[in-house]
Enzyme design. Structure first.
Site, mmCIF file in Angstrom:
data_model
loop_
_atom_site.group_PDB
_atom_site.id
_atom_site.type_symbol
_atom_site.label_atom_id
_atom_site.label_comp_id
_atom_site.label_asym_id
_atom_site.label_seq_id
_atom_site.Cartn_x
_atom_site.Cartn_y
_atom_site.Cartn_z
ATOM 1 N N ILE A 161 0.838 -1.259 0.015
ATOM 2 C CA ILE A 161 0.133 -0.124 -0.156
ATOM 3 C C ILE A 161 1.117 1.367 0.065
ATOM 4 O O ILE A 161 0.644 2.281 -0.618
ATOM 5 C CB ILE A 161 -0.878 -0.195 0.895
ATOM 6 N N ASN A 209 2.635 4.059 7.450
ATOM 7 C CA ASN A 209 2.067 3.018 6.744
ATOM 8 C C ASN A 209 2.931 1.618 7.115
ATOM 9 O O ASN A 209 2.487 0.496 6.938
ATOM 10 C CB ASN A 209 2.035 3.197 5.299
ATOM 11 N N GLY A 260 4.469 -1.636 8.179
ATOM 12 C CA GLY A 260 4.118 -2.438 9.195
ATOM 13 C C GLY A 260 4.590 -3.850 8.812
ATOM 14 O O GLY A 260 5.052 -4.079 7.823
ATOM 15 N N GLY A 316 -4.415 -15.722 14.676
ATOM 16 C CA GLY A 316 -3.048 -16.273 13.817
ATOM 17 C C GLY A 316 -2.178 -14.930 13.693
ATOM 18 O O GLY A 316 -1.185 -14.959 13.129
ATOM 19 N N TYR A 372 0.416 -8.601 15.929
ATOM 20 C CA TYR A 372 -0.001 -7.874 14.928
ATOM 21 C C TYR A 372 -1.184 -6.972 15.103
ATOM 22 O O TYR A 372 -1.334 -5.958 15.334
ATOM 23 C CB TYR A 372 -0.115 -8.325 13.515
ATOM 24 N N PRO A 407 -7.351 -0.629 6.458
ATOM 25 C CA PRO A 407 -7.472 -1.205 5.302
ATOM 26 C C PRO A 407 -7.912 -2.726 5.734
ATOM 27 O O PRO A 407 -7.219 -3.430 6.717
ATOM 28 C CB PRO A 407 -6.345 -1.247 4.677
ATOM 29 N N GLY A 408 -8.816 -3.374 4.931
ATOM 30 C CA GLY A 408 -9.016 -4.577 4.826
ATOM 31 C C GLY A 408 -7.968 -5.312 4.167
ATOM 32 O O GLY A 408 -7.065 -4.696 3.650
ATOM 33 N N THR A 431 -5.751 -6.691 1.796
ATOM 34 C CA THR A 431 -5.144 -6.274 0.425
ATOM 35 C C THR A 431 -4.162 -6.928 -0.106
ATOM 36 O O THR A 431 -3.374 -7.624 0.593
ATOM 37 C CB THR A 431 -4.754 -4.793 0.842
#
Lengths: 234, 246
Positions: free
Chosen positions: A16, A84, A86, A143, A147, A176-177, A179
């Site tokens: 992203i 952003n 991650g 899982g 995070y 965001p979902g 991606t």
């Protein structure tokens, strides 16, 4: 002529972050950061984009490198900072080692906190905007426990800070979902055929920019928001 | 005799939890930054939970002290005031004590088979309300809360239930130091009451416990109207803070 906008985007050499750089590079001055070497970054970043290597698993060092790059560019004000960067591991939470947990919390959460504080004078000078990229995993994920925890931390941090800085610096968190960033593969997780339903990074970057333009403190870009939008939903 | 682990057992809610467990016949291992006196049934381990090396050593040591029939990850610190006016080193300590260390210790205990009973993570009512004037504290407690939610199922498969506790303001030194001007200490819940409610919920394996009816109302309001609650928290807390405390 209106002055050119100055934008900082972290985690900008893939996913992203890279898609956001590609969107903004034609009109704005962009400083991109990432874990990769400058040479590797050059191969993927558009021409004209400044780059500084900053491994967010070491927040203090990463932030020092970013501040030094801003100094070199002579940027004493910022219009927009998109935090952003991650990282995560797909792992049974009992199997998460101390090192994994520390890396995930440092890179996703503590580095953003450190950057928010370090960038504050420049954002204030530019009447700028601080955007934190969260995740829909922030409500919990068996899982991806650390995070999810780190992204929940970003959510709580952004909400409180937005209230503290109201009228000075706009603060937003955008979640965001799923991606198609390659992050799942890097994290050791195979989403299987579901990946076909994931948003493309370009689509997600467009939706994130739209969310930034709306200016709400919290935005969630879930499956439902990008399914059926342009490019066959992807 | 079953053994319980309590972090931050030297003061406040942690001490109330330790005392209750001792009264109920548990053997207690209490970890705290401050030195403590060891009494029958209570073993005190001095450890700075903000120090990664000390935490690594503690994890190793705990490995030889189990199995634990109960673990309460209670230790926490705060930092209140304007976000930008508090040194980043204080935030580093806060994030480590409040979020990183409990995650790391709990994962280690479960991984090594040292947990033989329920586990409780003590987060905060701020998980539901937000907390302007303590943005990094809020971040750490949100992170811990969602970690607890995330590990509930995977840990349950290993026989360890996970309870998330979100207490509101308590009548402790900690709360007094960080409270805004004019706050009424009498309205805070005594730590002994919160300790009883949290332990009962943990031993019963409940998913979530928010001690006190008033606090549950606040949590509900925060869920239904997060923006309104955040602005209210600003008026109640951030606008009344006099300087920074960490």
């Amino acid at each position: 002529m209106p002055r050119q906008k100055r934008i900082l985007i972290t985690g900008a050499t893939s996913g992203i972050g890279l898609a956001l750089v590609v969107r903004h590079a034609p009109d704005a001055a962009v400083l991109a950061t990432g874990r990769r070497s400058a040479e590797e970054a050059r191969r993927v970043l558009p021409d004209g984009v400044a780059y500084v290597q900053a491994d967010q698993r070491h927040p203090e060092r990463a932030v020092a490198a970013i501040l030094s790059a801003l100094d070199d560019l002579g940027w004493d004000r910022l219009d927009l900072a998109v935090l952003n960067a991650g990282t995560g591991h797909a792992v049974d939470p009992a199997g998460e080692t101390p090192q994994m947990l520390r890396d995930v919390l440092d890179a996703n959460l503590f580095c953003a906190v450190t950057l928010a504080q370090a960038l504050r004078p420049r954002l204030e000078a530019g009447q700028g905007r601080l955007v934190l990229i969260g995740s829909t995993a922030r409500k919990g994920a068996a899982g991806f426990a650390s995070y999810a925890a780190a992204k929940a931390g970003l959510h709580g941090f952004a909400r409180a800070l937005a209230e503290e800085w109201r009228g000075r610096i706009a603060v937003q968190v955008v979640h965001p979902g799923p991606t198609d960033t390659g992050m799942h593969a890097r994290a050791g997780h195979d989403p299987g055929r579901l990946v076909r339903l994931f948003a493309r990074t370009g689509t997600m970057a467009r939706l994130i920019d739209a969310a930034i333009a709306r200016g709400r403190t919290v935005e969630t870009i879930s499956f439902a928001r990008f399914l059926g939008r342009g490019e066959g939903g992807r | 005799m079953k053994t319980a682990l309590v972090t931050g057992g030297g003061a406040g809610l942690g001490r109330a939890i330790v005392e209750r467990l001792l009264a109920e016949g548990w053997r207690v291992v209490s970890v705290d930054r401050a030195e403590g006196t060891t009494v029958p049934g209570l073993e005190h381990l001095a450890c700075d939970l903000a120090d990664r090396h000390a935490v690594d050593a503690l994890a190793e040591r705990l490995g030889g002290m189990g199995p634990f029939g109960l673990a309460v990850f209670n230790a926490g610190v705060s930092a209140t005031g304007r976000f930008e006016a508090i040194p980043i080193e204080a935030y580093r300590r806060l994030m480590t004590v409040n979020a990183e260390t409990p995650m790391l210790l709990s994962a280690g205990l479960v991984r090594t088979g040292q947990m033989a009973g329920p586990m409780c993570f003590v987060s905060s009512l701020s998980h539901f309300t937000g907390y302007p004037g303590a943005a990094v504290y809020a971040a750490s407690k949100d992170a811990l809360a969602v970690y607890a939610k995330s590990v509930r199922k995977p840990f349950a498969r290993r026989g360890v239930s996970v309870t998330l506790a979100c207490p509101g303001p308590l009548r402790t030194d900690h709360a007094r130091r960080h409270a805004p001007a004019g706050a009424d200490a009498d309205r805070r819940m005594p730590p002994e009451v919160a300790a009883r409610i949290i332990l009962d919920a943990t031993l019963a394996g409940r998913r979530l416990v928010v001690p006190g009816r008033a606090n549950r109302s606040v949590a509900l309001a925060g869920r239904l109207l997060p923006g309104t609650m955040m602005r209210q928290m600003r008026r109640l807390i951030f606008d009344r803070l006099q300087g920074e405390v960490w």
